[in-house]
Design an enzyme around this catalytic site. Structure first.
Site, mmCIF file in Angstrom:
data_model
loop_
_atom_site.group_PDB
_atom_site.id
_atom_site.type_symbol
_atom_site.label_atom_id
_atom_site.label_comp_id
_atom_site.label_asym_id
_atom_site.label_seq_id
_atom_site.Cartn_x
_atom_site.Cartn_y
_atom_site.Cartn_z
ATOM 1 N N ALA A 298 -4.056 7.559 -5.353
ATOM 2 C CA ALA A 298 -2.528 6.891 -5.340
ATOM 3 C C ALA A 298 -2.551 5.732 -5.978
ATOM 4 O O ALA A 298 -2.752 4.390 -4.684
ATOM 5 C CB ALA A 298 -2.062 7.227 -4.032
ATOM 6 N N ALA B 233 0.667 -1.283 -0.221
ATOM 7 C CA ALA B 233 0.170 0.322 0.057
ATOM 8 C C ALA B 233 1.153 1.093 0.168
ATOM 9 O O ALA B 233 2.105 0.612 -0.189
ATOM 10 C CB ALA B 233 -1.137 0.065 1.660
ATOM 11 N N ASN B 234 0.436 2.141 0.045
ATOM 12 C CA ASN B 234 0.467 3.453 0.423
ATOM 13 C C ASN B 234 0.066 4.544 1.195
ATOM 14 O O ASN B 234 -0.607 4.322 1.923
ATOM 15 C CB ASN B 234 1.146 4.777 -1.265
ATOM 16 N N ARG B 235 0.985 5.810 1.829
ATOM 17 C CA ARG B 235 0.728 5.901 2.575
ATOM 18 C C ARG B 235 -0.304 7.814 2.414
ATOM 19 O O ARG B 235 -0.747 8.650 2.634
ATOM 20 C CB ARG B 235 1.138 7.181 2.904
ATOM 21 N N SER B 236 -1.024 7.215 0.905
ATOM 22 C CA SER B 236 -2.386 7.822 0.263
ATOM 23 C C SER B 236 -3.661 8.506 1.218
ATOM 24 O O SER B 236 -4.047 7.640 2.226
ATOM 25 C CB SER B 236 -2.733 7.807 -0.620
#
Ligand code: C5P
Length: 213
Positions: free
Chosen positions: A86, A20-23
């Site tokens: 994102a 995943a990512n930090r969006s």
């Protein structure tokens, strides 16, 4: 009618792990809310997030990029698409059916990645049924406007909202944003404002584009 993508995507590795990512989804959710406030019928296709569903918006919760694309395609036809999510550039090739276990060899498993579909590019380049106005985002850490102009032409979208997410800007997860609106006509530098104010200004510009503001 508008489709807005928001949030990160989760790409499954096995039934319990993901990439995943930090969006945070704040900017995308705010745009969905602002468009609804101006009277648009909005489908918000959102990856996992901790935000309340915006009022007056139909929310489609998804996890992966493939699911996000399918939900966007299912929401067509639309006049407007705003891709603020994102999206993970890669997903794991061949999700494991069971939780992966350490095998005692001391050697970690290799994660093979494959490229995800580009949702903004796919919607921008639709042959039939392309939304009349397709807006993308560009998060850059250097040469923000130049890179974003390249992205606009490469992806085939109409507008790009470029933001500087370099170290110290606190844009990822923060409440404020400093953006540039890039169109075929040129570049507008907008002052730093809250993500809600960016969303309201963008929604107003979109309404003007369609001659309804
Ligand atoms: O190429 P890059 O990820 O920097 O482009 C950012 C823009 O493209 C954003 O609008 C994002 O929502 C969109 N995007 C997408 N699908 C992807 C990758 C990016 O819609 N797989």
């Amino acid at each position: 009618r508008a489709i807005v993508t928001s949030g990160p995507t989760y790409e499954a590795i096995d039934p319990v792990r993901y990439l995943a990512n930090r969006s945070s989804g704040k900017q995308g959710h705010a745009i969905a809310a602002a468009l609804a406030q101006l009277g648009a019928e909005v489908v918000l296709v959102a990856g996992p997030n901790n935000l309340p569903d915006p009022g007056g918006v139909q929310v489609q919760a998804i996890e992966s990029a493939a699911q996000m694309l399918a939900a966007c395609e299912a929401a067509l036809p639309a006049d407007i698409a705003v891709c603020a999510a994102a999206v993970a550039d890669w997903r794991v090739a061949g999700e494991a059916g069971q939780k992966m276990k350490k095998d005692g060899s001391g050697r970690p498993p290799a994660l093979a990645l494959v490229e995800n579909p580009d949702i903004l590019k796919t919607l921008s380049q639709l042959n039939g049924g392309r939304p009349g106005l397709v807006v993308g985002f560009a998060a850059e850490t250097e040469k923000v406007v130049g890179y974003a102009q390249g992205k606009r032409t490469r992806k085939g979208c109409d507008w790009i909202v470029a933001n500087d997410v370099g170290a110290g800007t606190n844009v990822m997860g923060g409440d404020d944003n400093t953006v540039h609106l890039i169109t075929a006509q040129g570049v507008e530098d907008w002052p730093t404002m809250s993500k809600d104010a960016v969303a309201a200004a963008l929604a107003r510009r979109i309404a003007e584009h369609f001659g309804s503001a």
